[in-house]
Design a protein around this motif. Structure first.
Motif, PDB file in Angstrom:
ATOM      1  N   UNK A 128      31.005  45.498  35.254  1.00  0.00           N
ATOM      2  CA  UNK A 128      30.805  44.358  34.362  1.00  0.00           C
ATOM      3  C   UNK A 128      32.090  43.881  33.696  1.00  0.00           C
ATOM      4  N   UNK A 129      33.204  44.591  33.900  1.00  0.00           N
ATOM      5  CA  UNK A 129      34.450  44.239  33.226  1.00  0.00           C
ATOM      6  C   UNK A 129      35.589  43.809  34.142  1.00  0.00           C
ATOM      7  N   UNK A 130      35.497  44.070  35.444  1.00  0.00           N
ATOM      8  CA  UNK A 130      36.607  43.748  36.348  1.00  0.00           C
ATOM      9  C   UNK A 130      36.098  43.547  37.766  1.00  0.00           C
ATOM     10  N   UNK A 131      36.567  42.471  38.390  1.00  0.00           N
ATOM     11  CA  UNK A 131      36.289  42.195  39.800  1.00  0.00           C
ATOM     12  C   UNK A 131      37.598  41.723  40.425  1.00  0.00           C
ATOM     13  N   UNK A 132      37.871  42.160  41.643  1.00  0.00           N
ATOM     14  CA  UNK A 132      39.092  41.751  42.328  1.00  0.00           C
ATOM     15  C   UNK A 132      38.779  41.301  43.751  1.00  0.00           C
ATOM     16  N   UNK A 133      39.588  40.361  44.232  1.00  0.00           N
ATOM     17  CA  UNK A 133      39.503  39.880  45.613  1.00  0.00           C
ATOM     18  C   UNK A 133      40.912  39.792  46.173  1.00  0.00           C
ATOM     19  N   UNK A 134      41.111  40.329  47.370  1.00  0.00           N
ATOM     20  CA  UNK A 134      42.372  40.155  48.088  1.00  0.00           C
ATOM     21  C   UNK A 134      42.138  39.039  49.091  1.00  0.00           C
ATOM     22  N   UNK A 135      42.757  37.889  48.841  1.00  0.00           N
ATOM     23  CA  UNK A 135      42.539  36.709  49.679  1.00  0.00           C
ATOM     24  C   UNK A 135      43.699  36.470  50.638  1.00  0.00           C
ATOM     25  N   UNK A 136      44.423  37.515  50.964  1.00  0.00           N
ATOM     26  CA  UNK A 136      45.543  37.400  51.897  1.00  0.00           C
ATOM     27  C   UNK A 136      46.842  37.099  51.169  1.00  0.00           C
ATOM     28  N   UNK A 137      47.023  35.842  50.784  1.00  0.00           N
ATOM     29  CA  UNK A 137      48.239  35.465  50.063  1.00  0.00           C
ATOM     30  C   UNK A 137      48.062  35.484  48.547  1.00  0.00           C
ATOM     31  N   UNK A 138      46.827  35.696  48.099  1.00  0.00           N
ATOM     32  CA  UNK A 138      46.526  35.699  46.655  1.00  0.00           C
ATOM     33  C   UNK A 138      45.656  36.914  46.323  1.00  0.00           C
ATOM     34  N   UNK A 139      46.066  37.645  45.286  1.00  0.00           N
ATOM     35  CA  UNK A 139      45.222  38.720  44.746  1.00  0.00           C
ATOM     36  C   UNK A 139      44.617  38.192  43.447  1.00  0.00           C
ATOM     37  N   UNK A 140      43.302  38.178  43.371  1.00  0.00           N
ATOM     38  CA  UNK A 140      42.603  37.648  42.203  1.00  0.00           C
ATOM     39  C   UNK A 140      41.993  38.792  41.405  1.00  0.00           C
ATOM     40  N   UNK A 141      42.230  38.785  40.098  1.00  0.00           N
ATOM     41  CA  UNK A 141      41.608  39.740  39.178  1.00  0.00           C
ATOM     42  C   UNK A 141      40.826  38.937  38.147  1.00  0.00           C
ATOM     43  N   UNK A 142      39.522  39.159  38.073  1.00  0.00           N
ATOM     44  CA  UNK A 142      38.674  38.520  37.061  1.00  0.00           C
ATOM     45  C   UNK A 142      38.264  39.631  36.091  1.00  0.00           C
ATOM     46  N   UNK A 143      38.666  39.499  34.839  1.00  0.00           N
ATOM     47  CA  UNK A 143      38.388  40.501  33.816  1.00  0.00           C
ATOM     48  C   UNK A 143      37.430  39.960  32.763  1.00  0.00           C
ATOM     49  N   UNK A 144      36.768  40.881  32.070  1.00  0.00           N
ATOM     50  CA  UNK A 144      36.125  40.521  30.806  1.00  0.00           C
ATOM     51  C   UNK A 144      37.266  40.409  29.795  1.00  0.00           C
ATOM     52  N   UNK A 145      37.063  39.699  28.704  1.00  0.00           N
ATOM     53  CA  UNK A 145      38.160  39.501  27.747  1.00  0.00           C
ATOM     54  C   UNK A 145      38.621  40.823  27.136  1.00  0.00           C
ATOM     55  N   UNK A 146      37.693  41.722  26.872  1.00  0.00           N
ATOM     56  CA  UNK A 146      38.037  43.017  26.265  1.00  0.00           C
ATOM     57  C   UNK A 146      38.926  43.845  27.194  1.00  0.00           C
ATOM     58  N   UNK A 147      38.551  43.961  28.444  1.00  0.00           N
ATOM     59  CA  UNK A 147      39.278  44.802  29.393  1.00  0.00           C
ATOM     60  C   UNK A 147      40.596  44.152  29.820  1.00  0.00           C
TER      61      UNK A 147
END
Length: 188
Positions: A128-147
């Motif tokens: 519930x606090x962190x999700x990541x995707x490796x899209x080849x040329x881009x690494x995406x990190x989606x965080x909750x504001x706290x984490x």
């Protein structure tokens, strides 16, 4: 009593006639129309692959803005690391939004990728606090504001370990170990 039954029978007869005329003449059943409106979840987004990868960074940031993610930060990753071109860090408003955006980006990537591209895997999908995707040329990190505040990836990736307090502490603790020669390292 007979007048009551007669009145009730008339009401039932009138209701069934009303229902018949309503059903037959005025009601269009759901799904019976000749034209079916389709919802295009990718409306306004190009399904063409970017020039530098599945996504070009400018378009990717625009998509994240459309998905209402907050605090989007783009960090250019040095090419000598052979990792990705960009690290993108952002904040989701809720775990549900974070997961929905990650799944949307995965679907969009599947539409845009070449057959030789690996499909992105959603890391931390049940977190519930962190999700990541490796899209080849881009690494995406989606965080909750706290984490996001706790991990502070922006400082680590922009300033480097020399300016990261936790990295410096580790170096102070491990530096005596660097000068020690372990028995396995001694030449025979």
């Amino acid at each position: 009593m007979n007048s009551h039954r007669k009145y009730t029978a008339e009401l039932v007869e009138n209701k069934s006639e009303e229902k018949k005329s309503f059903d037959e003449d005025n009601w269009q059943r759901i799904g019976d129309s000749e034209t079916v409106e389709e919802f295009d979840e990718f409306q306004g987004i190009s399904l063409q692959r970017g020039t530098t990868g599945i996504f070009d960074i400018e378009e990717f940031v625009e998509i994240l803005n459309q998905q209402k993610l907050q605090g989007i930060v783009v960090i250019a990753v040095p090419s000598q690391l052979n990792y990705v071109d960009y690290m993108v860090i952002t904040t989701g408003r809720s775990p549900k939004q974070m997961t929905a955006v990650a799944e949307f980006l995965r679907k969009l990537s599947k539409r845009r990728c070449l057959t030789t591209d690996p499909l992105p895997v959603i890391e931390g999908k049940n977190n519930k606090d962190w999700i990541a995707l490796d899209l080849g040329n881009i690494a995406l990190h989606i965080f909750s504001s706290k984490v996001r505040k706790i991990y502070d990836l922006e400082t680590l990736w922009t300033c480097g370990p020399d300016f990261d307090d936790l990295s410096i502490e580790k170096d102070i603790l491990t530096s005596p170990m660097n000068s020690y020669t372990f028995p396995s390292q001694k030449s025979v």
